[in-house]
Write an enzyme that holds these catalytic residues in place. Structure first.
Site, mmCIF file in Angstrom:
data_model
loop_
_atom_site.group_PDB
_atom_site.id
_atom_site.type_symbol
_atom_site.label_atom_id
_atom_site.label_comp_id
_atom_site.label_asym_id
_atom_site.label_seq_id
_atom_site.Cartn_x
_atom_site.Cartn_y
_atom_site.Cartn_z
ATOM 1 N N GLU A 100 9.370 1.371 10.959
ATOM 2 C CA GLU A 100 10.454 2.352 10.805
ATOM 3 C C GLU A 100 9.784 3.711 10.872
ATOM 4 O OE1 GLU A 100 12.547 5.162 9.958
ATOM 5 O OE2 GLU A 100 12.145 4.610 7.885
ATOM 6 N N LYS A 102 0.852 -1.189 0.000
ATOM 7 C CA LYS A 102 0.000 0.000 0.000
ATOM 8 C C LYS A 102 0.886 1.237 0.000
ATOM 9 C CE LYS A 102 -1.910 2.736 2.875
ATOM 10 N NZ LYS A 102 -1.926 3.985 2.038
ATOM 11 N N GLU A 146 9.671 16.382 15.341
ATOM 12 C CA GLU A 146 9.994 16.123 13.942
ATOM 13 C C GLU A 146 9.129 17.012 13.047
ATOM 14 O OE1 GLU A 146 10.873 12.314 11.123
ATOM 15 O OE2 GLU A 146 9.014 12.260 12.282
ATOM 16 N N CYS A 190 13.273 10.894 7.310
ATOM 17 C CA CYS A 190 13.258 10.515 8.721
ATOM 18 C C CYS A 190 14.643 10.613 9.340
ATOM 19 C CB CYS A 190 12.683 9.109 8.892
ATOM 20 S SG CYS A 190 13.430 7.885 7.817
#
Length: 499
Positions: free
Chosen positions: A268, A193, A401, A303
């Site tokens: 992750e 997906k 973040e 990331c």
């Protein structure tokens, strides 16, 4: 034959002739979602609609998982000899390379990434990933375990079954390959997906997989949003789900797995990676250029982005001068122009999110560079490379973040302080340290709580030999390397009595 120069005009002409597929790929064929609902696939570069893409939901998930299960149970892929799976995957990788320009163009249009990056990093990296795991198939074995003399004990790896891979929008094809390549190499069936924000390359490579000889049902692609992802995480016939994305969604996926069939969950997740520059840094010019690359490459939508730059007070002024100069080359531009270093933010929602953080930064830190939306192309989503001096690590922009081109500079006085600030995070994905002292490099790397530590570099090691993943709320499990291949297998102990 004269080689055509791949300049802006070349890519614009390729775009004008590009045919885009927006349907799901289930059981070896393209098909519409059962609901017949679609969504607009919008290009971040100019906000134009590229295609109408199928909005798959739980019914389509059932279809894809059923196809994957039938293929697995029929042993059409898992039952092949390792060398046969290897040969098929190598053909697939060759087709990815053959269609490299088409895939790079799709990736650039879909995700806003500079064409200079998709042609040199994303697409070649995905092909290399498939090749690497293909080559590993017939070299990845089990063991003969020590046992009493009347026994022979075998420990073998078997494919886990049906693997769902849910991947993000920042490296759509490359990070998908990090999951589907080892999962397929191990003999599993896969339901991929892609993010609804960047589904086009995943949809396209599914056809290439079929052309390469991967049997129908073994590799399926479901474009769609959160409903499809949730359905995969809850599905009782999915044996493993591998996810790359936000920590918040990763926690939900783990809960869904626990509420359903205790499927394996590999996550992750986010990062707020520290990049530490000590006063004995061997090359300030290179360190400054690398620090700019670490945060502004891919628009900061990484990331592993080096979003926290820790600089020793004694070299701070000299380093910041070099850093600001190096950062200016990341002026946003047309993603289809090969000279562009920084492209577009993925969509309006992410643009608003990043600009919101920048406004917060103006209130709690000192703006050194950028800080505004950049109207590089009419209608597109662009932000200037932005640098704040936060003085300390307590500011919101230095803790959370952002996933955009925003850098927080933090001053420190001692090595212990730098390590403490670096580790003062919910995340633990990556880190870096710059020093001329080998002992310091080793000792600091041991103290940093991160899955990857770079010394006198950042984001090096593009080959597949190094496992990728993080500590703490950066997730569990690893992509890349033989460790990734292992996580898509079950271990079986077989004991044979001889007498």
């Amino acid at each position: 034959m004269e080689t055509q120069i791949k300049d802006l005009k070349y890519w614009q002409a390729r775009r004008a002739a590009l045919a885009i597929e927006g349907r799901a790929f289930i059981d070896g064929m393209y098909r519409h979602a059962r609901s017949h609902e679609t969504f607009d696939c919008v290009s971040p570069g100019d906000a134009t609609v590229l295609a109408r893409v199928e909005a798959c939901n739980a019914a389509d998930v059932d279809d894809a998982v059923s196809a994957a299960r039938r293929a697995f149970d029929a042993n059409v892929w898992a039952g092949l000899n390792p060398r046969d799976r290897k040969a098929t995957l190598l053909r697939w990788a060759a087709l990815v390379r053959e269609h490299a320009d088409e895939l790079a163009l799709l990736e650039t249009l879909d995700a806003g990434k500079p064409i200079a990056d998709t042609t040199t990093v994303d697409v070649p990296g995905a092909a290399y990933c498939i090749e690497w795991f293909a080559e590993a198939i017939d070299k990845f074995g089990g063991e003969v375990a020590p046992a009493d003399h009347h026994l022979v004990g075998l420990v073998t790896h078997e494919p886990i079954g049906v693997v769902a891979a849910v991947v993000p929008w920042n490296f759509p094809l490359l990070m998908a390959a990090w999951k589907f390549a080892p999962a397929l190499a191990a003999g599993n069936s896969v339901v991929l997906k892609p993010s609804e924000k960047s589904p086009l390359t995943a949809i396209r490579v599914a056809q290439l997989a079929l052309e390469a000889g991967i049997p129908a049902g073994v590799f399926n692609v479901l474009p769609g949003g959160g409903e499809a992802g949730k359905a995969l995480a809850l599905h009782g016939d999915v044996d493993c789900i591998a996810f790359t994305g936000s920590t918040q969604v990763g926690k939900q996926i783990m809960q869904y797995a626990g509420a359903s069939n205790l499927k394996r969950v590999w996550l992750e997740l986010g990062g707020k990676s520290p990049n530490i520059v000590l006063p004995d840094c061997p090359d300030l010019d290179r360190a400054a250029k690398t620090a700019a690359d670490a945060i502004f490459y891919n628009m900061g939508e990484m990331c592993t982005a080096g979003s926290r730059l820790l600089v020793h007070r004694d070299i701070k002024d000299a380093f910041l001068d070099r850093l600001i100069d190096a950062s200016r080359r990341y002026a946003p531009g047309n993603p289809l122009d090969p000279s562009t270093a920084m492209g577009a933010i993925i969509d309006q929602a992410q643009l608003d999110r990043v600009l919101g953080y920048i406004e917060a930064g103006r209130r709690e830190a000192t703006l050194l560079l950028g800080g505004s939306r950049a109207p590089a192309i009419e209608g597109g989503f662009y932000i200037e490379p932005t640098i704040f001096d936060t003085s300390h690590g307590d500011a919101r922009i230095a803790r959370e973040e952002i996933f955009g081109p925003v850098l927080s500079v933090i001053t420190f006085d001692t090595l212990d302080e730098a390590v403490r600030v670096a580790n003062a995070s919910d995340y633990g994905l990556a880190a870096a340290v710059w020093t001329a002292d080998l002992t310091t490099a080793h000792e600091v790397s041991r103290k940093l709580r991160a899955g990857t530590v770079w010394v006198n570099c950042y984001d090096e090691g593009g080959d597949m030999n190094f496992p990728f993943g993080g500590y703490r709320q950066s997730g569990n499990g690893r992509d890349k390397s033989l460790h990734a291949l292992e996580k898509y297998t079950e271990l079986k102990s077989t004991l044979i009595r001889l007498r």
